[in-house]
Design a protein around this motif. Structure first.
Motif, PDB file in Angstrom:
ATOM      1  N   VAL A  17     -41.148 -49.947 -23.460  1.00  0.00           N
ATOM      2  CA  VAL A  17     -40.330 -50.793 -22.593  1.00  0.00           C
ATOM      3  C   VAL A  17     -38.878 -50.611 -23.012  1.00  0.00           C
ATOM      4  O   VAL A  17     -38.549 -50.735 -24.193  1.00  0.00           O
ATOM      5  N   GLU A  18     -38.014 -50.328 -22.067  1.00  0.00           N
ATOM      6  CA  GLU A  18     -36.570 -50.291 -22.307  1.00  0.00           C
ATOM      7  C   GLU A  18     -35.921 -51.299 -21.362  1.00  0.00           C
ATOM      8  O   GLU A  18     -36.026 -51.163 -20.148  1.00  0.00           O
ATOM      9  N   LEU A  19     -35.277 -52.305 -21.927  1.00  0.00           N
ATOM     10  CA  LEU A  19     -34.621 -53.298 -21.091  1.00  0.00           C
ATOM     11  C   LEU A  19     -33.249 -52.809 -20.644  1.00  0.00           C
ATOM     12  O   LEU A  19     -32.744 -51.784 -21.113  1.00  0.00           O
ATOM     13  N   SER A  20     -32.635 -53.561 -19.759  1.00  0.00           N
ATOM     14  CA  SER A  20     -31.477 -53.063 -19.004  1.00  0.00           C
ATOM     15  C   SER A  20     -30.281 -52.692 -19.870  1.00  0.00           C
ATOM     16  O   SER A  20     -29.526 -51.780 -19.530  1.00  0.00           O
ATOM     17  N   ASP A  21     -30.080 -53.391 -20.989  1.00  0.00           N
ATOM     18  CA  ASP A  21     -28.897 -53.141 -21.819  1.00  0.00           C
ATOM     19  C   ASP A  21     -29.212 -52.371 -23.094  1.00  0.00           C
ATOM     20  O   ASP A  21     -28.391 -52.361 -24.024  1.00  0.00           O
ATOM     21  N   ALA A  22     -30.366 -51.725 -23.147  1.00  0.00           N
ATOM     22  CA  ALA A  22     -30.692 -50.920 -24.326  1.00  0.00           C
ATOM     23  C   ALA A  22     -29.614 -49.859 -24.514  1.00  0.00           C
ATOM     24  O   ALA A  22     -29.235 -49.167 -23.565  1.00  0.00           O
ATOM     25  N   PRO A  23     -29.066 -49.728 -25.721  1.00  0.00           N
ATOM     26  CA  PRO A  23     -27.941 -48.817 -25.925  1.00  0.00           C
ATOM     27  C   PRO A  23     -28.314 -47.364 -25.643  1.00  0.00           C
ATOM     28  O   PRO A  23     -29.414 -46.916 -25.963  1.00  0.00           O
ATOM     29  N   VAL A  24     -27.388 -46.644 -25.037  1.00  0.00           N
ATOM     30  CA  VAL A  24     -27.578 -45.219 -24.772  1.00  0.00           C
ATOM     31  C   VAL A  24     -27.352 -44.453 -26.064  1.00  0.00           C
ATOM     32  O   VAL A  24     -26.348 -44.646 -26.749  1.00  0.00           O
ATOM     33  N   VAL A  25     -28.289 -43.589 -26.403  1.00  0.00           N
ATOM     34  CA  VAL A  25     -28.183 -42.766 -27.614  1.00  0.00           C
ATOM     35  C   VAL A  25     -28.200 -41.309 -27.169  1.00  0.00           C
ATOM     36  O   VAL A  25     -29.245 -40.792 -26.751  1.00  0.00           O
ATOM     37  N   PRO A  26     -27.068 -40.619 -27.246  1.00  0.00           N
ATOM     38  CA  PRO A  26     -26.976 -39.274 -26.672  1.00  0.00           C
ATOM     39  C   PRO A  26     -27.488 -38.162 -27.573  1.00  0.00           C
ATOM     40  O   PRO A  26     -27.430 -36.988 -27.174  1.00  0.00           O
ATOM     41  N   TRP A  27     -27.999 -38.493 -28.753  1.00  0.00           N
ATOM     42  CA  TRP A  27     -28.286 -37.455 -29.742  1.00  0.00           C
ATOM     43  C   TRP A  27     -29.753 -37.028 -29.768  1.00  0.00           C
ATOM     44  O   TRP A  27     -30.114 -36.148 -30.553  1.00  0.00           O
ATOM     45  N   LEU A  28     -30.595 -37.595 -28.928  1.00  0.00           N
ATOM     46  CA  LEU A  28     -32.035 -37.393 -29.081  1.00  0.00           C
ATOM     47  C   LEU A  28     -32.565 -36.148 -28.386  1.00  0.00           C
ATOM     48  O   LEU A  28     -33.572 -35.586 -28.818  1.00  0.00           O
ATOM     49  N   ASP A  29     -31.940 -35.738 -27.307  1.00  0.00           N
ATOM     50  CA  ASP A  29     -32.437 -34.604 -26.528  1.00  0.00           C
ATOM     51  C   ASP A  29     -31.589 -33.364 -26.780  1.00  0.00           C
ATOM     52  O   ASP A  29     -30.376 -33.453 -27.014  1.00  0.00           O
ATOM     53  N   SER A  30     -32.216 -32.216 -26.711  1.00  0.00           N
ATOM     54  CA  SER A  30     -31.493 -30.970 -26.903  1.00  0.00           C
ATOM     55  C   SER A  30     -30.381 -30.846 -25.868  1.00  0.00           C
ATOM     56  O   SER A  30     -30.565 -31.151 -24.684  1.00  0.00           O
ATOM     57  N   SER A  31     -29.223 -30.411 -26.323  1.00  0.00           N
ATOM     58  CA  SER A  31     -28.050 -30.286 -25.463  1.00  0.00           C
ATOM     59  C   SER A  31     -27.679 -28.821 -25.303  1.00  0.00           C
ATOM     60  O   SER A  31     -27.842 -28.014 -26.235  1.00  0.00           O
ATOM     61  N   SER A  32     -27.153 -28.483 -24.132  1.00  0.00           N
ATOM     62  CA  SER A  32     -26.717 -27.110 -23.890  1.00  0.00           C
ATOM     63  C   SER A  32     -25.535 -26.745 -24.775  1.00  0.00           C
ATOM     64  O   SER A  32     -25.248 -25.568 -24.999  1.00  0.00           O
ATOM     65  N   GLU A  33     -24.840 -27.764 -25.267  1.00  0.00           N
ATOM     66  CA  GLU A  33     -23.686 -27.519 -26.125  1.00  0.00           C
ATOM     67  C   GLU A  33     -24.078 -27.377 -27.592  1.00  0.00           C
ATOM     68  O   GLU A  33     -23.228 -27.066 -28.427  1.00  0.00           O
ATOM     69  N   SER A  34     -25.332 -27.622 -27.892  1.00  0.00           N
ATOM     70  CA  SER A  34     -25.793 -27.540 -29.277  1.00  0.00           C
ATOM     71  C   SER A  34     -26.546 -26.241 -29.505  1.00  0.00           C
ATOM     72  O   SER A  34     -27.251 -25.749 -28.619  1.00  0.00           O
ATOM     73  N   ILE A  35     -26.389 -25.694 -30.687  1.00  0.00           N
ATOM     74  CA  ILE A  35     -27.144 -24.512 -31.091  1.00  0.00           C
ATOM     75  C   ILE A  35     -28.200 -24.964 -32.089  1.00  0.00           C
ATOM     76  O   ILE A  35     -27.895 -25.640 -33.072  1.00  0.00           O
ATOM     77  N   LYS A  36     -29.420 -24.617 -31.802  1.00  0.00           N
ATOM     78  CA  LYS A  36     -30.509 -25.085 -32.649  1.00  0.00           C
ATOM     79  C   LYS A  36     -30.434 -24.481 -34.035  1.00  0.00           C
ATOM     80  O   LYS A  36     -30.190 -23.279 -34.203  1.00  0.00           O
ATOM     81  N   GLY A  37     -30.681 -25.332 -35.023  1.00  0.00           N
ATOM     82  CA  GLY A  37     -30.842 -24.850 -36.376  1.00  0.00           C
ATOM     83  C   GLY A  37     -32.252 -24.333 -36.573  1.00  0.00           C
ATOM     84  O   GLY A  37     -33.072 -24.305 -35.650  1.00  0.00           O
ATOM     85  N   SER A  38     -32.555 -23.972 -37.796  1.00  0.00           N
ATOM     86  CA  SER A  38     -33.880 -23.424 -38.103  1.00  0.00           C
ATOM     87  C   SER A  38     -34.632 -24.359 -39.040  1.00  0.00           C
ATOM     88  O   SER A  38     -34.038 -25.093 -39.822  1.00  0.00           O
ATOM     89  N   VAL A  39     -35.946 -24.330 -38.930  1.00  0.00           N
ATOM     90  CA  VAL A  39     -36.806 -25.110 -39.814  1.00  0.00           C
ATOM     91  C   VAL A  39     -37.847 -24.171 -40.411  1.00  0.00           C
ATOM     92  O   VAL A  39     -38.577 -23.486 -39.682  1.00  0.00           O
ATOM     93  N   THR A  40     -37.899 -24.123 -41.720  1.00  0.00           N
ATOM     94  CA  THR A  40     -38.929 -23.372 -42.428  1.00  0.00           C
ATOM     95  C   THR A  40     -39.705 -24.336 -43.322  1.00  0.00           C
ATOM     96  O   THR A  40     -39.194 -25.392 -43.718  1.00  0.00           O
ATOM     97  N   THR A  41     -40.930 -23.976 -43.625  1.00  0.00           N
ATOM     98  CA  THR A  41     -41.787 -24.860 -44.414  1.00  0.00           C
ATOM     99  C   THR A  41     -42.272 -24.143 -45.660  1.00  0.00           C
ATOM    100  O   THR A  41     -42.753 -23.003 -45.594  1.00  0.00           O
TER     101      THR A  41
END
Length: 548
Positions: A289-313
């Protein structure tokens, strides 16, 4: 006949002599003693010559065994006693401190009870009996219905209707119900009334992830197939939850009874918002559930302006802990291990921060937006749930693993940062572990980002277990130690009240500040879980590592 006496400047009745000597007395009140019933107000004067009535300072009470009495008395130094018919004191209701005091009690005598007033000479008093609820009129509390929609449905059912149209509406519009008003108009402008509903259950329905922070029971609407529970919630709220019908009830420990909710917990069948996007069955994932004034968080989805880093295990073993675990290494795009401004995150519960919080994507976006400098991350997995419960709550061996085994290995992987730019990150037990490691190894770790840290913990303690010891052990350790060169970002959810996490984080904040620590503190409208921490973590990283 009631005689007035003086005892250390106080007027009282002869009953006090009987209380002292425990000698039975004559009946409590003469026939002309005032009888106090619900709503009665009596004005009098303590130990005044004008008190000609034999029973001027004693009163009969129109109440019998089991009746619930509430009232108040005004007057400086006035004491009020509950006595039985033989004049023996049962209870002191007010102690004479202050100009006004309230009282409440349940009559616990088979015969009618009475009241006796005592106080300084010539002191005016006002005695009120606000209400007397008869024993026969007391019953189990009926859950008040706040939802206008459910109130209308209740009236329909009382007039012989059914729930068919209600469930058709729920299937069309979705659930939970989100309304702008409630039955008693107590809803604030910045709140909404959120009502969770379930159709049909035999015994009970519980909410996993309720805004109360607990596993709340839902109520049944009469004998219908509607189960419900309403909450007044900030319009900034995000809620992820599951509903659990017919949770097993059995003779078990607190922990086992609490965990039994997982046996039937499932997504809300009437809520079209859920995660993950492709659940394997109705028990997988959570409803959102997201109510009407839930703050917008712009960092969660991949952006065209971002270059993905790498993850190794890597799989690494520990001689200190005698176990093996995965460690995920995130490097941002274009990472230069020799750059002076590099930062490094050391993150507990690494699998969850990788998969549920999606920390690499958040870091990609923050770095691309130049909100933080180039930041790598070490995400440390847990070998097992059992090892997590041993290692994260303030373990010296785990701190040694971090400083003597893990960090040297990370440097061999060409990932490093100075102490001032190294951040311990964790949630729940992980938040607790972050603060403990910083206390013990501040020469290695200069920052802590704690999300809903479990500062209620004490050695040998277990949430909800009686006799778990005095809580807030780590807070006392910080109070008793010299201040370390560590900066903190503490976060907690406003729903985290039942677990004491909100209260203990506020307490930790205050103690740290009193010791002179630099503390960034914030509260999000939400509960305990990676769903909520996902939305909050970027703010904490910006506070600690933000570019100027």
């Amino acid at each position: 006949m009631i005689q007035q006496t003086k005892t250390v400047g106080f007027a009282t009745t002869a009953f006090l002599l009987a209380w002292t000597s425990c000698v039975p007395m004559q009946p409590l009140c003469a026939d002309d003693a005032p009888i106090l019933s619900a709503g009665a107000v009596h004005h009098g004067i303590a130990n005044s010559p004008k008190n000609s009535a034999k029973s001027a300072l004693s009163f009969k009470l129109d109440a019998k065994r089991g009746d619930f009495v509430r009232g108040s008395i005004r007057g400086k130094g006035i004491q009020l006693w509950l006595v039985n018919q033989r004049g023996q004191r049962i209870r002191r209701l007010t102690d004479g401190e202050g100009a006004m005091a309230t009282f409440l009690f349940v009559v616990d005598e088979p015969s009618p009870a009475g009241l006796v007033v005592s106080g300084p000479e010539n002191q005016n008093f006002e005695l009120r009996i606000d209400s007397i609820i008869l024993a026969a009129e007391q019953f189990q509390a009926v859950n008040r219905i706040e939802s206008p929609t459910l109130l209308a449905l209740q009236r329909k059912l009382q007039n012989g209707g059914d729930t068919k149209e209600f469930w058709q509406r729920v299937a069309r519009d979705g659930s939970p119900l989100v309304e702008d008003s409630n039955e008693d108009e107590s809803l604030r402008d910045d709140q909404a009334l959120v009502t969770f509903v379930w159709r049909g259950a035999n015994h009970n329905v519980r909410i996993f992830g309720a805004p109360s922070g607990d596993h709340d029971e839902m109520q049944r609407l009469g004998d219908s197939d509607v189960w419900y529970r309403s909450y007044q919630v900030s319009r900034k709220a995000r809620i992820n939850y599951r509903l659990a019908p017919d949770v097993p009830v059995f003779d078990g420990s607190y922990r086992d009874l609490r965990r039994a909710i997982l046996a039937t917990a499932q997504r809300d069948p009437f809520n079209p918002m859920f995660e993950p996007a492709n659940p394997v069955d109705r028990f997988d994932g959570t409803s959102v559930v997201e109510l009407s004034d839930a703050p917008v968080v712009p960092w969660l989805d991949s952006s065209s302006e971002s270059i993905k880093g790498s993850v190794t295990t890597l799989e690494i073993g520990s001689e200190i802990l005698a176990n093996t675990r995965d460690v995920h290494l995130y490097r941002p795009a274009g990472y230069d291990p020799a750059a002076s401004g590099n930062a490094l995150l050391v993150v507990f519960d690494g699998d969850q921060y990788l998969d549920e919080v999606k920390l690499p994507t958040i870091l990609d976006n923050l770095i691309a937006a130049k909100r933080i400098s180039s930041t790598a991350a070490v995400l440390i997995s847990n070998p097992s749930p059992k090892s997590r419960a041993v290692e994260l709550p303030c373990s010296d061996d785990f701190v040694r693993f971090l400083t003597d085994e893990l960090m040297p290995l990370i440097r061999e992987q060409s990932m490093d940062a100075n102490r001032e730019n190294t951040v311990l990150v964790g949630a729940s037990y992980g938040g607790l572990a972050s603060s403990y490691a910083a206390l013990k190894a501040s020469d290695v770790f200069g920052n802590v980002l704690s999300q809903s840290g479990s500062y209620w913990w004490s050695p040998g303690g277990e949430f909800g277990k009686v006799g778990s010891g005095e809580p807030n052990w780590l807070i006392r350790e910080f109070v008793g130690a010299d201040r370390r060169p560590v900066q903190f970002a503490l976060q907690a959810g406003t729903f985290e009240t039942a677990s004491d996490i909100l209260a203990s984080n506020r307490h930790f904040r205050d103690c740290l500040r009193a010791k002179g620590y630099d503390v960034h503190y914030s509260e999000f409208v939400g509960g305990h879980g990676y769903f909520h921490w996902r939305y909050a973590i970027a703010d904490g990283l910006i506070e600690l590592l933000g570019t100027k």
